[in-house]
Scaffold this motif. Structure first.
Motif, mmCIF file in Angstrom:
data_model
loop_
_atom_site.group_PDB
_atom_site.id
_atom_site.type_symbol
_atom_site.label_atom_id
_atom_site.label_comp_id
_atom_site.label_asym_id
_atom_site.label_seq_id
_atom_site.Cartn_x
_atom_site.Cartn_y
_atom_site.Cartn_z
ATOM 1 N N ARG A 104 31.726 19.592 13.935
ATOM 2 C CA ARG A 104 31.196 19.345 12.587
ATOM 3 C C ARG A 104 29.972 20.221 12.337
ATOM 4 N NH1 ARG A 104 30.046 14.415 13.189
ATOM 5 N NH2 ARG A 104 32.107 13.633 12.698
ATOM 6 N N ALA A 105 29.088 20.313 13.319
ATOM 7 C CA ALA A 105 27.897 21.155 13.169
ATOM 8 C C ALA A 105 28.284 22.629 13.043
ATOM 9 C CB ALA A 105 26.961 20.950 14.362
ATOM 10 N N ALA A 106 29.232 23.080 13.861
ATOM 11 C CA ALA A 106 29.677 24.473 13.791
ATOM 12 C C ALA A 106 30.352 24.772 12.461
ATOM 13 C CB ALA A 106 30.620 24.779 14.954
ATOM 14 N N LEU A 107 31.146 23.830 11.958
ATOM 15 C CA LEU A 107 31.800 24.038 10.663
ATOM 16 C C LEU A 107 30.782 24.054 9.522
ATOM 17 C CD1 LEU A 107 35.022 21.877 11.034
ATOM 18 C CD2 LEU A 107 34.888 24.359 10.731
ATOM 19 N N THR A 108 29.749 23.247 9.636
ATOM 20 C CA THR A 108 28.695 23.253 8.614
ATOM 21 C C THR A 108 28.019 24.615 8.563
ATOM 22 O OG1 THR A 108 28.339 20.878 8.878
ATOM 23 C CG2 THR A 108 26.542 22.137 7.903
ATOM 24 N N GLU A 109 27.748 25.192 9.733
ATOM 25 C CA GLU A 109 27.153 26.532 9.781
ATOM 26 C C GLU A 109 28.109 27.584 9.229
ATOM 27 O OE1 GLU A 109 25.596 27.673 13.582
ATOM 28 O OE2 GLU A 109 24.721 25.687 13.909
ATOM 29 N N ALA A 110 29.377 27.495 9.587
ATOM 30 C CA ALA A 110 30.364 28.459 9.108
ATOM 31 C C ALA A 110 30.515 28.369 7.591
ATOM 32 C CB ALA A 110 31.712 28.231 9.792
ATOM 33 N N LEU A 111 30.518 27.163 7.069
ATOM 34 C CA LEU A 111 30.636 26.989 5.623
ATOM 35 C C LEU A 111 29.416 27.556 4.905
ATOM 36 C CD1 LEU A 111 32.217 25.910 3.241
ATOM 37 C CD2 LEU A 111 31.198 23.667 3.656
ATOM 38 N N ALA A 112 28.242 27.354 5.480
ATOM 39 C CA ALA A 112 27.025 27.921 4.890
ATOM 40 C C ALA A 112 27.103 29.448 4.870
ATOM 41 C CB ALA A 112 25.798 27.457 5.659
ATOM 42 N N ALA A 113 27.630 30.044 5.921
ATOM 43 C CA ALA A 113 27.777 31.503 5.967
ATOM 44 C C ALA A 113 28.754 31.985 4.899
ATOM 45 C CB ALA A 113 28.237 31.951 7.354
ATOM 46 N N VAL A 114 29.842 31.254 4.704
ATOM 47 C CA VAL A 114 30.813 31.615 3.665
ATOM 48 C C VAL A 114 30.154 31.529 2.296
ATOM 49 C CG1 VAL A 114 32.918 30.861 2.492
ATOM 50 C CG2 VAL A 114 32.864 31.010 4.980
ATOM 51 N N ARG A 115 29.407 30.473 2.077
ATOM 52 C CA ARG A 115 28.720 30.327 0.776
ATOM 53 C C ARG A 115 27.718 31.444 0.553
ATOM 54 N NH1 ARG A 115 28.167 23.886 1.281
ATOM 55 N NH2 ARG A 115 30.168 23.364 0.366
ATOM 56 N N ASP A 116 27.017 31.849 1.603
ATOM 57 C CA ASP A 116 26.084 32.965 1.479
ATOM 58 C C ASP A 116 26.821 34.249 1.106
ATOM 59 O OD1 ASP A 116 23.912 31.370 2.067
ATOM 60 O OD2 ASP A 116 23.786 32.010 4.172
ATOM 61 N N ARG A 117 27.956 34.501 1.751
ATOM 62 C CA ARG A 117 28.740 35.711 1.422
ATOM 63 C C ARG A 117 29.231 35.649 -0.024
ATOM 64 N NH1 ARG A 117 31.235 34.949 6.715
ATOM 65 N NH2 ARG A 117 33.089 34.173 5.650
ATOM 66 N N GLN A 118 29.663 34.483 -0.466
ATOM 67 C CA GLN A 118 30.116 34.355 -1.853
ATOM 68 C C GLN A 118 28.964 34.608 -2.821
ATOM 69 O OE1 GLN A 118 31.757 30.382 -1.873
ATOM 70 N NE2 GLN A 118 33.841 31.155 -1.600
ATOM 71 N N ARG A 119 27.809 34.047 -2.510
ATOM 72 C CA ARG A 119 26.646 34.215 -3.382
ATOM 73 C C ARG A 119 26.258 35.690 -3.462
ATOM 74 N NH1 ARG A 119 24.338 29.856 -2.186
ATOM 75 N NH2 ARG A 119 23.594 30.460 -0.139
ATOM 76 N N LEU A 120 26.286 36.389 -2.319
ATOM 77 C CA LEU A 120 25.950 37.811 -2.318
ATOM 78 C C LEU A 120 26.966 38.635 -3.094
ATOM 79 C CD1 LEU A 120 24.735 38.320 1.348
ATOM 80 C CD2 LEU A 120 23.355 38.442 -0.742
#
Length: 105
Positions: free
Chosen positions: A68-84
């Motif tokens: 769950r913690a690893a997926l939360t980090e991965a999802l945050a990275a995806v959101r950052d890429r989308q935002r960029l």
């Protein structure tokens, strides 16, 4: 009693498979397009978890928490890429101008 033990073992088997899929998804390059576990429902087992399965259940919970913690980090990275990718370019766009090189010298 033996039937309850077998039923609990099957529940833990499924939870372990789900945890493994979550772990793989967290390591994936495309976590946004991954595994969707079925909604979990408490098992219809009359008896409590047998003592001999308690360590296994704790390990499943530890793996779920880590995934769950690893997926939360991965999802945050995806959101950052989308935002960029949605952000306008940082550099101003200038119209192309002709350039001349003086080669007479």
């Amino acid at each position: 009693m033996r039937d309850d033990h077998l039923a609990w073992a099957e529940v833990l088997d499924q939870l372990e498979r789900d945890a493994e899929m979550m772990e793989r998804l967290a390591r994936s390059d495309a976590p946004e397009a991954g595994f969707q576990p079925a909604p979990w429902e408490p098992p219809a087992i009359r008896g409590p978890l047998p003592d001999e399965l308690l360590d296994r259940a704790r390990e499943v919970q530890r793996r779920q928490d880590a995934a769950r913690a690893a997926l939360t980090e991965a999802l945050a990275a995806v959101r950052d890429r989308q935002r960029l990718s949605r952000r306008p370019a940082a550099l101003p766009v200038t119209p192309a101008r002709p350039a001349y090189v003086d080669i007479s010298a």
